[in-house]
Design an enzyme around this catalytic site. Structure first.
Site, PDB file in Angstrom:
ATOM      1  N   HIS A  84       0.799  -1.226   0.000  1.00  0.00           N
ATOM      2  CA  HIS A  84       0.000   0.000   0.000  1.00  0.00           C
ATOM      3  C   HIS A  84       0.831   1.274   0.000  1.00  0.00           C
ATOM      4  CE1 HIS A  84      -3.003  -3.029   0.625  1.00  0.00           C
ATOM      5  NE2 HIS A  84      -3.771  -2.190  -0.044  1.00  0.00           N
ATOM      6  N   GLU A 144     -10.527 -11.746  -4.348  1.00  0.00           N
ATOM      7  CA  GLU A 144      -9.077 -11.562  -4.183  1.00  0.00           C
ATOM      8  C   GLU A 144      -8.428 -12.740  -3.467  1.00  0.00           C
ATOM      9  OE1 GLU A 144      -8.348  -7.851  -2.173  1.00  0.00           O
ATOM     10  OE2 GLU A 144      -9.958  -8.135  -0.738  1.00  0.00           O
ATOM     11  N   ASP A 190      -4.116  -8.883  -4.219  1.00  0.00           N
ATOM     12  CA  ASP A 190      -4.177  -9.975  -3.249  1.00  0.00           C
ATOM     13  C   ASP A 190      -4.354 -11.330  -3.935  1.00  0.00           C
ATOM     14  OD1 ASP A 190      -3.772  -8.957  -0.637  1.00  0.00           O
ATOM     15  OD2 ASP A 190      -5.650  -7.864  -0.834  1.00  0.00           O
ATOM     16  N   CYS A 193      -9.974  -4.124  -9.988  1.00  0.00           N
ATOM     17  CA  CYS A 193      -9.503  -2.916  -9.310  1.00  0.00           C
ATOM     18  C   CYS A 193      -8.097  -3.089  -8.744  1.00  0.00           C
ATOM     19  CB  CYS A 193     -10.482  -2.489  -8.206  1.00  0.00           C
ATOM     20  SG  CYS A 193     -10.643  -3.699  -6.899  1.00  0.00           S
TER      21      CYS A 193
END
Ligand code: PEP
Ligand code: MG
Length: 590
Positions: A192, A442, A466, A513
């Site tokens: 992130h 995910e 993920d 996404c």
């Protein structure tokens, strides 16, 4: 001149003097100073000692005032004695003067020496004092590093930041007027910290291993976020080459930017949606500026990055309201909290949260929907805020649940949403009863059994970050296994294909996404599989749109079919890169 190779996580270039920022939670690197810096470094050590003593006295007063333990108070006297001990001071100053170590490293080495001596004495009283030494070390380092942080905040020159690691919230709070880019020892492509860097257009290279020891504050450094290179003390030739590359890159970006508002429509007329991923409501300006059509993923856990304590329902609601106001009538998909894994924030409330930071395998542990289901009160607050936002009468609000692994979890979340909506209705509070509720795909278990989710999820959003991590068993933030983290692995592609096909068969909207959607390498492939909604970091929107506008659907289908026949990641990447280059000839990456 020294050239270091890492992982390119955020495109662009930065050339500036280095500013080193260490964390007191990481190992203190062995770093050297020059002869001229010795006096200043000794001065830093003395001020840290004074600050640490002051803090201990404050703490001692507070504890004494609360009368919580007269036994505790003398411990602080012992700490002050150790911290003032002249043999410790001599040891530290000796290492600064003789070895030219930084004050941080000199303290760390000296206290380790004392620790070893305590161990050897075989005295149980002294053995117990070892924890006191740790405490003192932490306090002194905090004082030194806190000084560096304050210095960083008051910089009057432009720098590039060099650190062992940066957290996603540190990256989110970087002042872009002063910090032009960053490089770190650790990290991976889809961690992130990297995602926030891309969203903020901060050139960044991570996973460099030893950049925080190889570079000294004040060195001139080039950060090349396109190729994952950091050049330390570049020569004049290299600087000139980079200046040319920077010009070419700006020309490429400007050309894309000028077409950003053209619709993402293939040359044979298929309309595709290119939407954006955001972490903060303020990013909506960038979404619209880069030609994004809606928000396909709002990572709400970042509310914690800027909150003093645990955010309540009203704080959540105000953030969503602000996003909706900023985006007008366009839709927003709000994802419920995905806390855990690499997203732990200081504002996370109860003690349970801190203990989870120390889970043995946080990525496989209590994160996202698991975390929320274990804290129904916290989860209900957020659900209420999202439901209230759904009635604000602007763009459509959808709710998305992260890290679903089985059907039962969806039922449990849906039951909670139904309960909340019933309660809101009783209270006379408005909400949209038809708010779509979708899931992130995910985890491989969901992709493999995707048919079981038909009828209980209103849409699927494939989180390839993920999905890659869990399919390949590779931690997405770990630089030691970064070469194994490959979205183009045929196993990942098969799962993505399965989910898109299921959506097409049952007329369930599907988006991607994860970072795969914004990587030009995979755009034609995903389009060819039948994907009609991409959700990407705002600065990547023009590039994705450009590719979509350059191709026919039949060509994209041919690309997808050919890709699915390939058996290795290397073949997939090689083929998709060469085909992407045909459609985006000036693409400055490889
Ligand atoms: C993903 O996993 O692909 C995703 C979009 O979610 P995040 O990156 O926030 O885990
Ligand atoms: Mg995810």
């Amino acid at each position: 001149m020294e050239i270091l190779k890492g992982i390119p996580v955020s495109p662009g270039f930065a050339i500036a003097e280095a500013f080193l920022l260490d964390s007191d939670e990481s190992v203190i690197p062995r770093r050297f100073i020059t002869a001229e810096e010795v006096d200043g470094e000794i001065e830093r050590f003395h001020s840290a000692v004074e600050q640490a003593k002051e803090e201990i006295r404050e703490l001692q007063k507070r504890v004494a005032a609360e009368e919580v333990g007269s036994e505790t108070v003398p411990i602080f006297d012992a700490h002050i004695l150790i911290i003032s001990d002249q043999s410790l001071h001599q040891e530290v100053m000796g290492r600064i003067t003789r070895n030219r170590f930084t004050a941080e490293y000199a303290i760390s080495r000296s206290l380790r020496k004392f620790e070893k001596a305590f161990h050897r004495m075989d005295d149980s009283y002294l053995a117990q004092r070892i924890t006191d030494l740790h405490d003192i070390e932490r306090r002194l380092l905090q004082a030194l590093l806190g000084g560096r942080k304050a210095e960083l905040q008051h910089l009057n020159r432009k720098v590039v930041l060099i650190a062992h690691d940066l957290t996603p919230s540190q990256t989110a709070s970087i002042d872009k007027d002063k910090i032009l880019g960053f490089a770190t020892d650790v990290g991976g492509m889809t961690g992130h910290t990297a995602i926030v860097a891309r969203a903020r257009e901060l050139p960044a290279v991570v996973g460099l291993g030893t950049v925080s020891t190889d570079v000294s504050s004040g060195d001139l450094v080039i950060i090349d976020g396109n190729r994952g290179v950091v050049v330390v003390s570049p020569d004049e030739n290299t600087l000139q080459t980079y200046r040319r590359m920077i010009d070419d890159f700006h020309n490429f970006e400007n050309a894309l930017f000028s077409e950003k508002h053209l619709p993402a429509e293939t040359t044979d007329g298929t309309r595709v949606k290119v939407t954006a991923n955001i972490e903060f409501p303020r990013e909506i300006e960038a979404v619209l500026g880069f030609g994004g059509e809606e928000v396909g993923l709002y990572r709400t856990e970042f509310i914690y990055a800027e909150s003093e304590g645990e955010p309540d329902e009203e704080q959540h609601f105000q953030q969503y309201k602000c996003s909706l106001n900023n985006i007008g009538t366009r839709p927003i998909t709000i994802r419920t909290l995905d806390l855990g894994a690499d997203k732990f924030f200081a504002s996370m409330g109860d003690k349970g949260d801190t203990s989870q930071m120390h889970e043995r395998n946080p990525v496989l542990g209590c994160r996202a929907v698991r975390y929320c289901l274990q804290r129904p009160q916290l989860f209900r607050q957020q659900i209420r805020a999202i439901c209230r936002a759904s009635a604000l009468g602007q763009g459509q609000v959808s709710m998305m649940i992260p890290m679903i692994t089985c059907v039962d979890e969806v039922h449990r979340v849906r039951d909670m949403i139904a309960e909340v909506q019933e309660q809101l209705a009783e209270e006379g509070v408005d909400f949209d009863p038809d708010m779509p509720i979708g899931i992130m795909v995910e985890v491989p278990s969901v992709a493999l059994c995707i048919e079981a989710f038909v009828g209980i999820a209103d849409f699927f959003s494939i989180g390839t970050n993920d999905l890659t991590q869990y399919t390949l068993a590779v931690d997405r933030t770990n630089e030691h296994v970064a070469s194994l983290y490959r979205q183009g692995h045929p196993a990942v592609l098969q799962l993505v294909k399965k989910v898109i096909e299921c959506g097409l068969t049952h007329e369930i909207p599907v988006s991607v996404c994860g970072e795969m959607a914004g990587d030009p390498t995979y755009v034609l492939f995903l389009l060819g599989l039948g994907l009609r909604k991409f959700s990407v970091s705002p600065p990547l929107i023009p590039e994705v749109k450009k590719l979509i506008r350059s191709v026919t659907i039949s060509k994209a289908s041919e690309v997808a079919q050919k890709t699915m026949l390939l058996q290795t990641t290397r073949e997939v990447e090689g083929y998709l890169r060469s085909i992407t280059r045909e459609y985006l000839p000036d693409w400055p990456f490889s």
